[in-house]
Design an enzyme around this catalytic site. Structure first.
Site, short mmCIF file in Angstrom:
data_model
loop_
_atom_site.label_atom_id
_atom_site.label_comp_id
_atom_site.label_asym_id
_atom_site.label_seq_id
_atom_site.Cartn_x
_atom_site.Cartn_y
_atom_site.Cartn_z
N ARG A 16 9.52 57.20 8.90
CA ARG A 16 9.59 55.83 9.47
C ARG A 16 10.75 54.84 8.78
O ARG A 16 11.64 54.15 9.57
CB ARG A 16 8.32 55.08 9.33
CG ARG A 16 7.61 55.90 10.21
CD ARG A 16 5.82 55.03 10.13
NE ARG A 16 4.68 55.87 9.94
CZ ARG A 16 3.60 55.27 10.13
NH1 ARG A 16 3.29 54.11 10.14
NH2 ARG A 16 2.46 56.09 10.07
N CYS B 237 -9.72 54.99 14.52
CA CYS B 237 -8.26 54.47 14.75
C CYS B 237 -7.91 54.26 16.29
O CYS B 237 -6.96 53.85 16.63
CB CYS B 237 -7.30 55.57 14.00
SG CYS B 237 -7.22 57.14 14.60
N ARG C 149 -4.74 48.00 15.45
CA ARG C 149 -5.09 46.96 14.48
C ARG C 149 -3.93 46.07 14.16
O ARG C 149 -4.15 44.97 14.41
CB ARG C 149 -5.91 47.40 13.12
CG ARG C 149 -6.37 46.40 12.33
CD ARG C 149 -6.52 47.11 10.90
NE ARG C 149 -5.79 47.86 10.23
CZ ARG C 149 -4.47 47.14 9.49
NH1 ARG C 149 -4.40 46.13 9.65
NH2 ARG C 149 -3.81 48.30 9.24
N ARG C 150 -2.93 46.56 13.77
CA ARG C 150 -1.99 45.72 13.47
C ARG C 150 -1.37 44.88 14.53
O ARG C 150 -0.94 43.59 14.78
CB ARG C 150 -0.88 46.52 12.77
CG ARG C 150 -1.13 46.91 10.98
CD ARG C 150 -0.13 47.94 10.65
NE ARG C 150 -0.56 48.13 9.23
CZ ARG C 150 -0.25 49.51 8.69
NH1 ARG C 150 0.24 50.42 9.32
NH2 ARG C 150 -0.57 49.84 7.56
N ARG D 217 5.91 56.74 14.82
CA ARG D 217 5.15 57.89 14.17
C ARG D 217 6.04 58.40 12.95
O ARG D 217 7.21 58.29 12.94
CB ARG D 217 4.45 58.92 14.89
CG ARG D 217 3.55 58.50 15.76
CD ARG D 217 1.96 58.44 15.12
NE ARG D 217 1.98 59.43 13.90
CZ ARG D 217 1.51 60.75 14.17
NH1 ARG D 217 1.02 61.13 15.15
NH2 ARG D 217 1.38 61.39 12.77
N LYS E 171 -8.64 55.27 3.78
CA LYS E 171 -8.57 54.81 5.17
C LYS E 171 -8.46 56.05 6.13
O LYS E 171 -8.75 56.16 7.32
CB LYS E 171 -7.60 53.90 5.33
CG LYS E 171 -6.17 54.28 5.42
CD LYS E 171 -5.47 53.27 5.69
CE LYS E 171 -3.86 53.67 5.88
NZ LYS E 171 -2.87 52.61 6.37
N ASP E 172 -8.20 57.36 5.61
CA ASP E 172 -8.11 58.54 6.60
C ASP E 172 -9.43 59.15 6.72
O ASP E 172 -9.63 60.18 7.52
CB ASP E 172 -7.08 59.54 6.03
CG ASP E 172 -5.79 59.05 6.06
OD1 ASP E 172 -5.52 58.17 6.92
OD2 ASP E 172 -4.88 59.57 5.30
#
Length: 358
Positions: free
Chosen positions: A170, A258, A146-147, A164, A95-96
């Site tokens: 986190r 993103c 997105r979330r 971040r 996904k990166d």
């Protein structure tokens, strides 16, 4: 997993050590180690060196990812090392990786996908709760537009704020301060770190569609390095390859990244590939979502020859039937085209402008 054959030669890549590039974060190292382990099982005589480095995304920790606007945030330094021949392959979270890779590079392997769903990790005081049971105005941490877009619509009583840092950071911010009631993370990362016990709630695709490529690991190589390409191609998982080609083609046609909320869900069943794709406004109030399917039930043909190394959205997978890959790519393009015909471009350009103005 495909048959390795004699791809790596008698003693790996011409008898020298194969150099594997990785980010320095703990999760990146765990992911790289899992790929190295698979390579060692396939090629017991292979000598492997791991080269760790920091990327732009690892260094900029005080800005939301969507605000930085650099598509290759976590990949550029690694690709530079690949280009300079300092490493032979690089392990990424798929996904990166942008849907268009720089010239000269290809994704030579997409490994079997871990659970692609998003997960909720709760502050210890909210243990045993779900998002719907949290008090009104509870603050949820996520660095993903997105979330946030999907969950704002589903849980309007909650507040969403950027968070971040790598996974360790986190979780520390969540546990040691009172700023957040919960944070949203990819289930795959938590599982790979051995922190599955922290998952308080798995978000089903009905609650939250996931990111393109989420949960899959990709091995990036030099497109012309046939020896390394042949070696890593044994790591391809055919189902994951087809699902991720469809997802990446959908994203590419939409010109998503993103900095806009684009989400997917894929399933392969009985030779049929199903793709659900959606776009959202930043607050989730405006959205478009559709599902399409196609047959990917094609035999593997001997495809040696001029089309030997055809790429589909950056992926080279000679051991997956070419017609199936084409069908998967077309599915992604067709679904995106359908959403664009219904106004997706407007939703995404407004989202992009608002995000830039934040």
């Amino acid at each position: 997993m495909a048959e390795p054959g004699a791809a790596a030669g008698e003693n790996g890549a011409g008898g020298r050590a194969v150099r594997v590039g990785t980010r320095r974060s703990q999760l990146a190292r765990i992911q790289t180690d899992s790929v190295v382990e698979m390579l060692r099982e396939l090629y017991p005589d292979l000598r492997i060196e791991i080269v760790a480095m920091s990327t732009t995304g690892d260094k900029i920790l005080d800005t939301a990812l969507s605000k930085i606007g650099e598509k290759s945030l976590f990949t550029k330094e690694l690709e530079n090392a690949l280009e300079r021949n300092e490493v032979d392959l690089v392990v990424h979270s798929l996904k990166d990786l942008p849907t268009s890779l720089p010239p000269g590079f290809t994704i030579g392997a997409v490994c079997k996908r871990e659970n692609p769903l998003d997960a909720v990790v709760f502050h210890p005081k909210n243990c045993g709760k779900t998002l719907s049971l949290l008090p009104e105005k509870s603050v949820i941490g996520t660095s993903s537009l997105r979330r946030a877009a999907q969950l704002k619509k589903k849980f309007p009583q909650l507040e969403f704020r950027d968070i971040r840092g790598n996974l360790n950071t986190r979780l520390k911010k969540l546990d040691e301060k009172e700023d957040f009631s919960a944070i949203i993370l990819a289930a795959a990362g938590l599982k790979r770190m051995g922190w599955e016990n922290r998952i308080g709630q798995l978000l089903s695709p009905e609650d939250c569609l996931y990111a393109v490529g989420q949960g899959a690991l990709a091995v990036e190589v030099r497109a012309k390095d046939q020896e390394i390409l042949n070696m890593v191609s044994a790591l391809h998982d055919a189902d994951t390859v087809l699902r991720c080609i469809a997802e990446r083609a959908f994203m590419k046609r939409l010109e998503g990244g993103c900095s806009v909320p684009v989400a997917v869900n894929t399933m392969l069943k009985d030779g049929q590939l199903y793709l659900t794709g959606a776009v959202y406004s930043l607050d989730g109030s405006d959205s478009l979502k559709e599902t399409m399917q196609t047959s990917v039930n094609y035999p593997q043909q001997n495809e040696d020859g001029p089309n030997d190394d055809v790429q589909h959205v950056g992926i080279t997978a000679k051991n997956v039937p070419g017609q199936a890959q084409e069908a998967a790519e077309n599915l992604g393009v067709e679904l995106a085209t359908l959403l664009l015909s219904k106004g997706a471009k407007h939703i995404l350009s407004v989202a992009r402008q608002l995000n830039d103005a934040r």
